[in-house]
Design an enzyme around this catalytic site. Structure first.
Site, PDB file in Angstrom:
ATOM      1  CG  ASP A   7      -1.660   1.131   1.227  1.00 25.06           C
ATOM      2  OD1 ASP A   7      -2.280   1.644   0.254  1.00 25.06           O
ATOM      3  OD2 ASP A   7      -2.178   1.568   2.363  1.00 25.06           O
ATOM      4  CD  GLU A  68      -4.544   1.792  -3.000  1.00 16.25           C
ATOM      5  OE1 GLU A  68      -5.083   0.986  -1.909  1.00 16.25           O
ATOM      6  OE2 GLU A  68      -4.206   2.994  -2.826  1.00 16.25           O
ATOM      7  CG  ASP A 141      -1.194   3.267   5.827  1.00 16.93           C
ATOM      8  OD1 ASP A 141      -1.432   4.019   5.067  1.00 16.93           O
ATOM      9  OD2 ASP A 141      -1.128   3.644   7.071  1.00 16.93           O
TER      10      ASP A 141
END
Length: 179
Positions: A7, A68, A141
């Site tokens: 992330d 991501e 996160d």
């Protein structure tokens, strides 16, 4: 399949490693966050993200990386930092020949919770349940990185079959053509 989920972020870059196959129980191998001070020079922050990701790659030896996909946000500064951290992660994987898959936040949410509009709490709750944890990983996160890895484990087999079907369909059309 062993997947390192990333992330991306400059201040907090979530990292999670999950092992498993679609339809089988998943195993958490590690979760954490690579942090950089907001007041550090950008180059030093990117270097710290790289060094942190390299440590995770050395320790866990993933077969795949799921990152991501960066999407447009209202805060240009935030999206730039996210994109830069994402690029560092992809560079680290490319250096080692590790395939990288990009997943949008809505794809990840849909894969893990069943809804592409799920909130952070729902994602954290499902990651906790799927990995049989006592509590959701913190900060968010870290949970998001695990969700990326889970999403990839579940989606990759179908995506690979689709890509193979498209390639097979395209192959007969190109036979017989000369340049």
């Amino acid at each position: 399949m062993r997947v390192l989920g990333v992330d991306p972020g400059l201040t907090r870059c979530g990292i999670g490693v999950v092992e498993g196959t679609a339809g089988r129980p998943l195993t958490l191998l590690g979760v954490g966050v690579v942090r950089t001070p907001a007041d550090d020079d950008l180059g030093h922050r990117l270097l710290a993200v790289e060094q942190g990701i390299e440590r995770w790659l050395d320790e866990h030896r993933p077969e795949h990386m799921a990152v991501e996909r960066v999407f447009s946000q209202h805060n240009v500064r935030t999206v730039m930092g996210t994109a830069q951290a994402s690029a560092v992660a992809m560079l680290c994987a490319a250096r080692r020949g590790i395939p990288v898959a990009l997943h949008t936040p809505s794809e990840v949410k849909a894969a893990v919770t069943g809804s592409g509009r799920a909130d952070k709490a729902q994602v954290g709750a499902m990651v906790t349940r799927l990995l049989r944890l006592d509590a959701p990983p913190r900060p968010a996160d870290a949970a998001d990185a695990l969700a990326l890895a889970i999403c990839h484990i579940w989606r990759a087999p179908a995506q690979n079959r689709l890509q193979q079907a498209v390639a097979q369909h395209a192959a007969p059309a190109t036979k017989g053509r000369t340049a």
